[in-house]
Scaffold this active site. Structure first.
Site, PDB file in Angstrom:
ATOM      1  N   LYS A 185      86.695   4.169 -21.136  1.00  0.00           N
ATOM      2  CA  LYS A 185      88.163   4.222 -21.134  1.00  0.00           C
ATOM      3  C   LYS A 185      88.704   5.632 -20.847  1.00  0.00           C
ATOM      4  O   LYS A 185      88.693   6.061 -19.708  1.00  0.00           O
ATOM      5  CB  LYS A 185      88.708   3.644 -22.437  1.00  0.00           C
ATOM      6  CG  LYS A 185      88.299   2.151 -22.590  1.00  0.00           C
ATOM      7  CD  LYS A 185      89.108   1.390 -23.565  1.00  0.00           C
ATOM      8  CE  LYS A 185      88.545   0.012 -23.861  1.00  0.00           C
ATOM      9  NZ  LYS A 185      89.192  -1.084 -23.207  1.00  0.00           N
ATOM     10  N   TYR A 192      83.167  -5.708 -30.524  1.00  0.00           N
ATOM     11  CA  TYR A 192      83.033  -5.970 -29.091  1.00  0.00           C
ATOM     12  C   TYR A 192      82.368  -4.769 -28.426  1.00  0.00           C
ATOM     13  O   TYR A 192      82.782  -3.629 -28.647  1.00  0.00           O
ATOM     14  CB  TYR A 192      84.424  -6.194 -28.477  1.00  0.00           C
ATOM     15  CG  TYR A 192      84.394  -6.440 -26.992  1.00  0.00           C
ATOM     16  CD1 TYR A 192      83.876  -7.625 -26.475  1.00  0.00           C
ATOM     17  CD2 TYR A 192      84.868  -5.478 -26.091  1.00  0.00           C
ATOM     18  CE1 TYR A 192      83.843  -7.858 -25.108  1.00  0.00           C
ATOM     19  CE2 TYR A 192      84.847  -5.703 -24.720  1.00  0.00           C
ATOM     20  CZ  TYR A 192      84.332  -6.904 -24.239  1.00  0.00           C
ATOM     21  OH  TYR A 192      84.292  -7.129 -22.881  1.00  0.00           O
ATOM     22  N   ASP A 221      79.693   2.916 -30.898  1.00  0.00           N
ATOM     23  CA  ASP A 221      80.417   2.517 -29.693  1.00  0.00           C
ATOM     24  C   ASP A 221      81.818   3.102 -29.815  1.00  0.00           C
ATOM     25  O   ASP A 221      82.675   2.567 -30.517  1.00  0.00           O
ATOM     26  CB  ASP A 221      80.456   0.991 -29.582  1.00  0.00           C
ATOM     27  CG  ASP A 221      81.277   0.527 -28.377  1.00  0.00           C
ATOM     28  OD1 ASP A 221      81.923   1.385 -27.732  1.00  0.00           O
ATOM     29  OD2 ASP A 221      81.281  -0.686 -28.092  1.00  0.00           O
TER      30      ASP A 221
HETATM   31  C1  LIG Z   1      84.583  -0.890 -28.230  1.00  0.00           C
HETATM   32  C2  LIG Z   1      84.373  -1.306 -26.815  1.00  0.00           C
HETATM   33  N1  LIG Z   1      83.149  -1.241 -26.292  1.00  0.00           N
HETATM   34  C3  LIG Z   1      82.904  -1.568 -25.007  1.00  0.00           C
HETATM   35  C4  LIG Z   1      83.917  -2.021 -24.188  1.00  0.00           C
HETATM   36  C5  LIG Z   1      83.642  -2.374 -22.761  1.00  0.00           C
HETATM   37  O1  LIG Z   1      84.198  -1.412 -21.921  1.00  0.00           O
HETATM   38  P1  LIG Z   1      84.548  -1.752 -20.391  1.00  0.00           P
HETATM   39  O2  LIG Z   1      85.639  -2.774 -20.427  1.00  0.00           O
HETATM   40  O3  LIG Z   1      84.944  -0.444 -19.778  1.00  0.00           O
HETATM   41  O4  LIG Z   1      83.308  -2.283 -19.782  1.00  0.00           O
HETATM   42  C6  LIG Z   1      85.211  -2.118 -24.699  1.00  0.00           C
HETATM   43  C7  LIG Z   1      86.319  -2.617 -23.871  1.00  0.00           C
HETATM   44  O5  LIG Z   1      87.401  -2.926 -24.321  1.00  0.00           O
HETATM   45  C8  LIG Z   1      85.455  -1.754 -26.053  1.00  0.00           C
HETATM   46  O6  LIG Z   1      86.668  -1.825 -26.596  1.00  0.00           O
END
Ligand SMILES: Cc1ncc(COP(=O)(O)O)c(C=O)c1O
Length: 447
Positions: A280, A152, A252
């Site tokens: 986060k 994700y 990521d």
């Molecule tokens: C691995 C990863 N990338 C990107 C995101 C997206 O981040 P945001 O919810 O701050 O837009 C998340 C959100 O849970 C995530 O876990």
């Protein structure tokens, strides 16, 4: 047989009422799809430390922690005081101009995150991955991206592909087919995305080689969904393959950044990508994201000396670099830098996992808890080890949801079916109560 849903409804009538009211204005009664679960989500009223309090005055030990950012717990004094001071001394919420905190925070990130030599701020993790991918496209002048099945990266077109694909549509294990993960996704996105099998280097290599001249980037969650550990040789292989083919490797680390340790998955694995996306924890509980990387690649973002709109990459954001957000993130990292902090957070996770696994064994239930550091998941399956999305999707999701509702009924909050996260605020007393709740929930599953 005990009925967790009936008990849940009995304990949370005000949440149900609030949710019904919210549904008349908010689609699904929520503001982000992740917040919905059946029969209805609980409305929280207050929080502090490791605890959440709902609108029916129930108290919960929080293992969701807003899906990870609150690594110090709710309302850590160092963070709250810093935000207040910034607002007082700065005299405003945001300047709309460059400010010193941006450079100070960028240097703090640079000190800890190996590839983060030059830094840009965003307002969310998803913006961070989005701009990281655009940066790779601008730098390589190629269009396609490769992502891993089950990973994700946010809720926008380029990455809403094969996040939770039904296995019946997902193609063979060795060559996953790109599957849309959202209504409204244009077909050209699927045509420009290569989907790779996580932790499977030989087949990942074949797919990357097949598309090598078209690929701008490979984006990977180095610890998939925060709990599926990578084979370190798999990440090393990915690094070598992307280097060899001039493809930008993006980690990521929105989930793993500052959670696995100050240097995140890069420190954990020793593998250094070209670009990283953070989010986060980096915002200290306020909305934030970061993308950062090698100066040569990040240079595509600089408008200095630009002669036309197409000679650099356009990244913008009214609130990017908001001083209160950066101050909160900075204060959070300063606490994390203290000796023993990660040891405590990881110890809590180890103990909860151990309790789950011991109780499942006692009740001879085919289930287990698995994870990395302070992030873990619990699967009702006999498959182990769980190495990728396909393994996770074979677990019994219904049983897991019943288990989670029963945890909630016993004062332990986790968003059903989502991972558990631990914080500095969790205590030994929390652990004891959590273990009792795990026993109760397992009794329900066993009967
Ligand atoms: C691995 C990863 N990338 C990107 C995101 C997206 O981040 P945001 O919810 O701050 O837009 C998340 C959100 O849970 C995530 O876990």
């Amino acid at each position: 047989m005990r009925n967790p849903e009936a008990e849940y409804r009995k304990r949370t009538p005000t949440s149900e009422r609030f949710w019904q009211k919210a549904r008349t204005t908010l689609p699904g009664g929520i503001t982000a799809n992740v917040k919905y679960y059946s029969p209805y989500p609980i409305f929280m009223r207050k929080a502090g430390g490791s605890k959440l309090y709902d609108v029916d005055n129930n108290e919960y030990i929080d293992y969701c922690l807003c899906y990870g950012p609150l690594i110090l717990g709710h309302g850590h004094p160092a963070v709250v005081e810093t935000i207040k001071r910034q607002l007082d001394e700065g005299g405003t919420t945001v300047y709309g101009t460059p400010n010193e905190i941006e450079t100070k925070m960028a240097n703090k990130i640079k000190r800890h995150v190996p590839c983060a030599k030059t830094v840009r701020f965003t307002n969310s993790g998803m913006e961070a991955t989005l701009h990281a991918l655009r940066t790779a496209r601008a730098y390589t002048k190629r269009e396609k991206i490769a992502k891993f099945e089950g990973h994700y990266h946010g809720a926008y077109d380029s990455v809403t592909v094969s996040v939770t694909p039904p296995l019946s549509q997902a193609g063979p294990d060795y060559a996953p087919i790109p599957v849309s993960n959202s209504a409204g996704l244009p077909n050209y996105i699927l045509e420009n995305t290569v989907v790779l099998p996580f932790n499977d280097l030989p087949n990942t290599e074949k797919l990357i080689r097949k598309h090598r001249s078209e690929l701008a980037a490979v984006i990977v969650e180095p610890v998939a969904r925060g709990f599926l550990a990578p084979d370190i040789d798999f990440l090393r292989g990915l690094r070598a393959l992307t280097d060899e083919n001039g493809i930008v490797l993006i980690f990521d680390e929105v989930m793993t950044g500052f959670r696995l340790g100050l240097g995140g998955a890069q420190e954990y694995s020793g593998v250094i990508p070209d670009v990283v996306a953070l989010g986060k924890i980096v915002g200290g509980g306020l909305p934030a994201g970061v993308f950062a990387g090698e100066p040569e690649i990040m240079a595509v973002l600089s408008p200095v000396g630009s002669k036309s709109p197409n000679d650099h990459l356009f990244h913008s954001g009214t609130f990017s670099g908001c001083p209160a957000v950066l101050a909160a993130g900075y204060a959070t990292i300063e606490v994390l830098e203290k000796p023993g902090v990660y040891d405590h957070i990881n110890w809590i996770a180890e103990e909860v996992k151990k309790c789950m696994n011991d109780v499942f064994e006692d009740y001879t239930i085919a289930a287990h808890a698995t994870g990395v550091g302070s992030m873990f998941q619990c699967f009702f399956t006999s498959t182990r080890p769980i190495r990728n999305y396909r393994d996770t999707s074979k677990a019994d999701a219904q049983k897991r949801v019943r288990f989670d509702l029963e945890l909630i009924n016993n004062g332990v909050y986790v968003r059903p079916h989502k991972p558990f996260y631990t914080s500095l605020a969790h205590t030994k007393a929390d652990l004891e109560k959590t273990c009792e709740a795990i026993k109760e929930a397992t009794t329900t599953i066993a009967t």
